[in-house]
Design a protein around this motif. Structure first.
Motif, PDB file in Angstrom:
ATOM      1  N   ASP A 108      81.944  24.245  -1.483  1.00 65.58           N
ATOM      2  CA  ASP A 108      82.089  23.963  -2.914  1.00 65.58           C
ATOM      3  C   ASP A 108      82.876  25.351  -3.327  1.00 65.58           C
ATOM      4  O   ASP A 108      82.494  26.343  -3.077  1.00 65.58           O
ATOM      5  N   PHE A 111      81.078  28.188  -5.075  1.00 65.09           N
ATOM      6  CA  PHE A 111      79.903  28.950  -4.366  1.00 65.09           C
ATOM      7  C   PHE A 111      80.597  29.720  -3.381  1.00 65.09           C
ATOM      8  O   PHE A 111      80.857  29.153  -2.109  1.00 65.09           O
ATOM      9  N   SER A 230      78.760  30.499  10.083  1.00 66.46           N
ATOM     10  CA  SER A 230      77.189  30.666  10.791  1.00 66.46           C
ATOM     11  C   SER A 230      76.218  31.077   9.492  1.00 66.46           C
ATOM     12  O   SER A 230      76.933  31.789   8.679  1.00 66.46           O
TER      13      SER A 230
HETATM   14  C1  LIG Z   1      83.253  32.453   1.871  1.00 60.71           C
HETATM   15  S1  LIG Z   1      81.728  31.601   2.254  1.00 60.71           S
HETATM   16  C2  LIG Z   1      82.159  30.054   1.635  1.00 60.71           C
HETATM   17  C3  LIG Z   1      81.020  29.521   1.231  1.00 60.71           C
HETATM   18  C4  LIG Z   1      81.510  27.735   0.761  1.00 60.71           C
HETATM   19  N1  LIG Z   1      82.375  27.759  -0.274  1.00 60.71           N
HETATM   20  C5  LIG Z   1      80.567  26.694   0.766  1.00 60.71           C
HETATM   21  O1  LIG Z   1      80.317  26.187  -0.293  1.00 60.71           O
HETATM   22  O2  LIG Z   1      79.566  26.731   1.400  1.00 60.71           O
HETATM   23  C6  LIG Z   1      81.720  31.403   3.880  1.00 60.71           C
HETATM   24  C7  LIG Z   1      80.289  31.549   4.594  1.00 60.71           C
HETATM   25  O3  LIG Z   1      79.658  30.166   4.310  1.00 60.71           O
HETATM   26  C8  LIG Z   1      78.929  29.761   5.303  1.00 60.71           C
HETATM   27  N2  LIG Z   1      79.244  28.547   5.962  1.00 60.71           N
HETATM   28  C9  LIG Z   1      80.089  27.686   5.317  1.00 60.71           C
HETATM   29  N3  LIG Z   1      80.086  26.426   5.840  1.00 60.71           N
HETATM   30  C10 LIG Z   1      79.578  26.622   6.872  1.00 60.71           C
HETATM   31  C11 LIG Z   1      79.065  25.634   7.996  1.00 60.71           C
HETATM   32  N4  LIG Z   1      79.448  24.429   7.943  1.00 60.71           N
HETATM   33  N5  LIG Z   1      78.139  25.979   9.139  1.00 60.71           N
HETATM   34  C12 LIG Z   1      77.802  27.513   9.069  1.00 60.71           C
HETATM   35  N6  LIG Z   1      77.835  28.242   7.910  1.00 60.71           N
HETATM   36  C13 LIG Z   1      78.823  27.991   7.057  1.00 60.71           C
HETATM   37  C14 LIG Z   1      78.998  30.751   6.365  1.00 60.71           C
HETATM   38  O4  LIG Z   1      77.969  31.711   6.299  1.00 60.71           O
HETATM   39  C15 LIG Z   1      80.377  31.713   6.050  1.00 60.71           C
HETATM   40  O5  LIG Z   1      80.132  32.938   6.414  1.00 60.71           O
END
Ligand SMILES: C[S@@+](CC[C@H](N)C(=O)[O-])C[C@H]1O[C@@H](n2cnc3c(N)ncnc32)[C@H](O)[C@@H]1O
Length: 241
Positions: A108, A111, A230
């Motif tokens: 998202d 987020f 992760s």
């Molecule tokens: C910069 S944030 C982005 C979050 C993203 N906008 C969301 O809505 O999930 C990146 C972090 O999201 C988490 N993340 C996002 N997608 C993931 C997935 N499919 N599997 C594991 N971790 C994930 C991890 O912890 C990663 O370091």
């Protein structure tokens, strides 16, 4: 007339978890913009691969750094500010030319999303619409089969970049928790969960909903670091509700 900026959530990785609205917009926009690590396709771009309309122009913004220098290094901040400024200018030029632009974002957008760096610089000056995406944590807890919160449970969402004392304080007494941005913070997070007496409920999810997905109890994970995609999940109440 200037174009519209669509900030689009691409979900946790599985292209089937992209919304119908995102797919419709992607099929029709003339310009698609996204961030990518050096030498990589770009995660959000790879989720969108089969959805982008034929002939769409692509604005690929390659990060100047990933892990080469610390995020608290002033040089990093200056370089990233310049990078986001120039990326925003490129998107603005397309919008000024009358083209709609779809700005892709993992999960998202609002987020912890990278797209916010461009949204903040552009959304007040142009027509803008944001399309929510399935958050990574939602994909991860569904794949792990972990009901997370129920009734008056409180969910704590914590970046693993917090220092250890802060993690322990926020985890102590938590009903349920999601710890994002694990990477090099894995050992610190493990210690914090141990000190908060939550380690036995913690589940590690790597690349949730994507190829190479791995889901294990945190206790069984022996590596000292984790990849970028992760997170650690601590479900709330156990048993039948
Ligand atoms: C910069 S944030 C982005 C979050 C993203 N906008 C969301 O809505 O999930 C990146 C972090 O999201 C988490 N993340 C996002 N997608 C993931 C997935 N499919 N599997 C594991 N971790 C994930 C991890 O912890 C990663 O370091």
């Amino acid at each position: 007339m200037t174009g519209t900026l669509y900030t689009i959530g691409m979900g946790p990785g599985d292209p089937e978890l992209v919304t119908l609205k995102a797919a419709r917009i992607l099929a029709g926009v003339p310009v698609v913009a996204f961030f990518a690590k050096r030498g990589r396709v770009g995660h959000a771009r790879s989720i969108a691969a089969s959805l982008i309309g034929a002939g769409a122009a692509e604005l690929r913004f390659e990060y100047p750094y990933t892990t080469e220098i610390g995020h608290d290094d002033p040089q990093y901040r200056v370089a990233m500010d310049c990078f986001y400024g120039k990326s925003a200018e490129a998107v603005a030029a397309a919008l000024d030319g009358g083209d709609d632009v779809a700005l892709l974002c993992e999960g998202d957008p609002f987020f912890y999303g990278s797209a916010m760096y461009l949204f903040d610089r552009l959304a007040r000056a142009y027509r803008s619409e944001t399309v929510p995406g399935v958050a990574g944590m939602s994909g991860c807890w569904s794949r792990a089969g972990l009901p997370m919160v129920h009734g008056d449970d409180v969910l704590s969402i914590l970046p693993g970049t917090l220092d250890e004392a802060d993690l322990v304080a926020r985890l102590s007494g938590a009903h349920a928790a999601v710890i994002m941005k694990v990477g090099r913070n894995l050992e610190k997070i493990r210690r914090a969960l141990e000190l908060a007496s939550l380690i036995d409920r913690a589940v590690y999810v790597e690349r949730g909903t994507m190829s190479g997905e791995r889901i294990v109890p945190l206790r069984d994970l022996v590596t000292p670091t984790a990849p970028y995609f992760s997170m650690i999940l601590v479900p709330g109440r156990q048993g039948v509700r």
